[in-house]
Scaffold this active site. Structure first.
Site, PDB file in Angstrom:
ATOM      1  N   GLU A  62     -28.969 -15.902  23.455  1.00 51.73           N
ATOM      2  CA  GLU A  62     -29.533 -14.574  23.680  1.00 51.73           C
ATOM      3  C   GLU A  62     -29.982 -13.895  22.391  1.00 51.73           C
ATOM      4  O   GLU A  62     -30.658 -12.862  22.422  1.00 51.73           O
ATOM      5  CB  GLU A  62     -28.520 -13.685  24.404  1.00 51.73           C
ATOM      6  CG  GLU A  62     -28.231 -14.111  25.827  1.00 51.73           C
ATOM      7  CD  GLU A  62     -27.310 -15.330  25.939  1.00 51.73           C
ATOM      8  OE1 GLU A  62     -27.514 -16.116  26.882  1.00 51.73           O
ATOM      9  OE2 GLU A  62     -26.405 -15.497  25.092  1.00 51.73           O
ATOM     10  N   CYS A  84     -21.944 -18.212  16.196  1.00 47.88           N
ATOM     11  CA  CYS A  84     -21.127 -19.382  15.875  1.00 47.88           C
ATOM     12  C   CYS A  84     -21.102 -20.321  17.074  1.00 47.88           C
ATOM     13  O   CYS A  84     -20.659 -19.936  18.156  1.00 47.88           O
ATOM     14  CB  CYS A  84     -19.711 -18.959  15.496  1.00 47.88           C
ATOM     15  SG  CYS A  84     -18.675 -20.368  15.059  1.00 47.88           S
ATOM     16  N   THR A  90     -19.631 -31.991  25.172  1.00 48.84           N
ATOM     17  CA  THR A  90     -20.852 -32.249  25.939  1.00 48.84           C
ATOM     18  C   THR A  90     -22.094 -31.988  25.092  1.00 48.84           C
ATOM     19  O   THR A  90     -22.020 -31.482  23.972  1.00 48.84           O
ATOM     20  CB  THR A  90     -20.915 -31.346  27.188  1.00 48.84           C
ATOM     21  OG1 THR A  90     -21.098 -29.988  26.772  1.00 48.84           O
ATOM     22  CG2 THR A  90     -19.646 -31.468  28.023  1.00 48.84           C
ATOM     23  N   HIS A  92     -24.118 -29.724  25.442  1.00 48.17           N
ATOM     24  CA  HIS A  92     -24.401 -28.281  25.382  1.00 48.17           C
ATOM     25  C   HIS A  92     -24.499 -27.774  23.942  1.00 48.17           C
ATOM     26  O   HIS A  92     -25.320 -26.922  23.644  1.00 48.17           O
ATOM     27  CB  HIS A  92     -23.324 -27.508  26.154  1.00 48.17           C
ATOM     28  CG  HIS A  92     -23.634 -26.068  26.348  1.00 48.17           C
ATOM     29  ND1 HIS A  92     -24.670 -25.629  27.138  1.00 48.17           N
ATOM     30  CD2 HIS A  92     -23.043 -24.959  25.842  1.00 48.17           C
ATOM     31  CE1 HIS A  92     -24.705 -24.317  27.115  1.00 48.17           C
ATOM     32  NE2 HIS A  92     -23.734 -23.878  26.336  1.00 48.17           N
ATOM     33  N   ARG A 131     -16.541 -21.120   6.491  1.00 47.77           N
ATOM     34  CA  ARG A 131     -17.903 -20.728   6.139  1.00 47.77           C
ATOM     35  C   ARG A 131     -18.254 -19.281   6.480  1.00 47.77           C
ATOM     36  O   ARG A 131     -19.237 -18.746   5.962  1.00 47.77           O
ATOM     37  CB  ARG A 131     -18.892 -21.644   6.861  1.00 47.77           C
ATOM     38  CG  ARG A 131     -18.894 -23.053   6.315  1.00 47.77           C
ATOM     39  CD  ARG A 131     -19.516 -24.049   7.294  1.00 47.77           C
ATOM     40  NE  ARG A 131     -19.604 -25.384   6.719  1.00 47.77           N
ATOM     41  CZ  ARG A 131     -18.578 -26.222   6.571  1.00 47.77           C
ATOM     42  NH1 ARG A 131     -17.363 -25.851   6.965  1.00 47.77           N
ATOM     43  NH2 ARG A 131     -18.733 -27.408   6.038  1.00 47.77           N
TER      44      ARG A 131
END
Length: 154
Positions: A62, A84, A90, A92, A131
């Site tokens: 988004e 993040c 998977t 995805h 990070r």
């Protein structure tokens, strides 16, 4: 034949800049850390609080549409994308990483506005935590430097 290097580069002076930030809430603790570091660095570089607008969206997919709305407003000198994405089991992860990154780049190019992309794409949560603070600070510096450079070039 190479052109002369005019020595032009954007400065890190944020005194007169307006910056828009879009932060994904998914992995909220990590993206909050990114945002805190980013906001602190913006302030350290002279960007006034009143010239920063931060909005949140559900996740990395988004982020580009919110950036697009901000870019279309023409109220900002640069934008920052914070998020993040942590690899799962998977496909995805690849989908979200690739599509969010492509969307951020498209908005930047279509609207000719610098966007610092600090959407972390990591293998695990430990990498993200290692990070988050530096990438948040880096995003602020990139946004300021590129806004100033674009002002010099255009």
């Amino acid at each position: 034949m190479q052109g002369a290097d005019k020595g032009q580069s954007g400065s890190l002076n944020g005194d007169d800049l307006s910056i828009g930030i879009v932060r994904a809430r998914f992995n909220d603790a990590l993206t909050t850390k990114l945002a805190e570091a980013c906001l602190a660095e913006l302030a350290a570089c002279g960007v006034k609080d009143k010239n920063v607008l931060q909005v949140t969206v559900p996740g990395a997919l988004e982020v580009p549409i919110a950036l697009k709305a901000m870019a279309e407003s023409e109220d900002y000198d640069a934008l920052i994308a914070l998020g993040c994405i942590i690899r799962g089991e998977t496909y995805h992860f690849e989908l979200v990483s690739n599509e969010s990154g492509a969307g951020v780049s498209r908005v930047s190019l279509d609207h000719e506005i610098p966007i610092a992309n600090a959407i972390l794409t990591v293998e695990n949560e430990a990498q993200a935590w290692a990070r988050a603070e530096e990438k948040g600070r880096d995003a602020a510096r990139v946004a300021i430097e590129m806004a100033n450079l674009m002002d010099d070039l255009l």
